[in-house]
Design a protein around this motif. Structure first.
Motif, PDB file in Angstrom:
ATOM      1  N   GLN A  77       0.826  -1.211   0.000  1.00 18.01           N
ATOM      2  CA  GLN A  77       0.000   0.000   0.000  1.00 18.01           C
ATOM      3  C   GLN A  77       0.863   1.265   0.000  1.00 18.01           C
ATOM      4  O   GLN A  77       0.476   2.282  -0.567  1.00 18.01           O
ATOM      5  CB  GLN A  77      -0.942  -0.027   1.215  1.00 18.01           C
ATOM      6  CG  GLN A  77      -1.870   1.163   1.324  1.00 18.01           C
ATOM      7  CD  GLN A  77      -2.839   1.300   0.166  1.00 18.01           C
ATOM      8  OE1 GLN A  77      -3.203   0.324  -0.481  1.00 18.01           O
ATOM      9  NE2 GLN A  77      -3.241   2.527  -0.130  1.00 18.01           N
ATOM     10  N   ARG A  80       1.558   2.320  -3.501  1.00 19.83           N
ATOM     11  CA  ARG A  80       0.340   2.924  -4.067  1.00 19.83           C
ATOM     12  C   ARG A  80       0.190   4.369  -3.556  1.00 19.83           C
ATOM     13  O   ARG A  80      -0.098   5.281  -4.322  1.00 19.83           O
ATOM     14  CB  ARG A  80      -0.881   2.082  -3.695  1.00 19.83           C
ATOM     15  CG  ARG A  80      -2.181   2.559  -4.319  1.00 19.83           C
ATOM     16  CD  ARG A  80      -3.343   1.585  -4.056  1.00 19.83           C
ATOM     17  NE  ARG A  80      -3.118   0.326  -4.765  1.00 19.83           N
ATOM     18  CZ  ARG A  80      -2.709  -0.815  -4.185  1.00 19.83           C
ATOM     19  NH1 ARG A  80      -2.513  -0.882  -2.883  1.00 19.83           N
ATOM     20  NH2 ARG A  80      -2.519  -1.906  -4.894  1.00 19.83           N
ATOM     21  N   GLU A  81       0.417   4.560  -2.267  1.00 18.13           N
ATOM     22  CA  GLU A  81       0.319   5.904  -1.690  1.00 18.13           C
ATOM     23  C   GLU A  81       1.378   6.826  -2.277  1.00 18.13           C
ATOM     24  O   GLU A  81       1.111   8.008  -2.512  1.00 18.13           O
ATOM     25  CB  GLU A  81       0.441   5.828  -0.162  1.00 18.13           C
ATOM     26  CG  GLU A  81      -0.770   5.192   0.494  1.00 18.13           C
ATOM     27  CD  GLU A  81      -0.560   4.860   1.973  1.00 18.13           C
ATOM     28  OE1 GLU A  81       0.492   5.239   2.546  1.00 18.13           O
ATOM     29  OE2 GLU A  81      -1.453   4.218   2.555  1.00 18.13           O
TER      30      GLU A  81
END
Length: 105
Positions: A77, A80-81
């Motif tokens: 994640q 993605r961030e």
């Protein structure tokens, strides 16, 4: 400290090519096979495979074998961030980036 800078440069290198950014955007929300990536970004399979190897080697993406296919996705994640943060920052400075005459390699 210098080693940390070198590692950052190596990590950022993964994001420093148009094809690699296209791949990352392509798999940002869903794992995909090489064929799906090639079709989606209208690329050359050999070239895409080389860039996937670079991204995987830098630890930015992972591959998961399922039957005869390998599905590629973002490592976690945080990546993605980071991609979303690139978009957010670029939104604020895109005019400056577009008109910068001082890009150096």
């Amino acid at each position: 400290m210098n080693n940390n800078v070198d590692l950052k440069v190596e990590f950022l290198h993964g994001f420093s090519h148009k094809t690699r950014i296209q791949i990352l955007e392509c798999i940002k929300d869903k794992e995909k096979t090489v064929s799906e990536i090639v079709n989606e970004i209208d690329g050359n399979q050999s070239n895409i495979s080389q860039h996937l190897a670079c991204l995987k080697g830098c630890g930015i993406i992972v591959g998961r074998q399922e039957g005869k296919y390998v599905y590629y996705g973002l490592r976690n994640q945080q990546i993605r961030e980071l991609l979303n943060m690139f978009d957010s920052v670029l939104n604020d400075i895109e005019d400056d980036v577009a008109t910068c005459e001082n890009h150096i390699s």
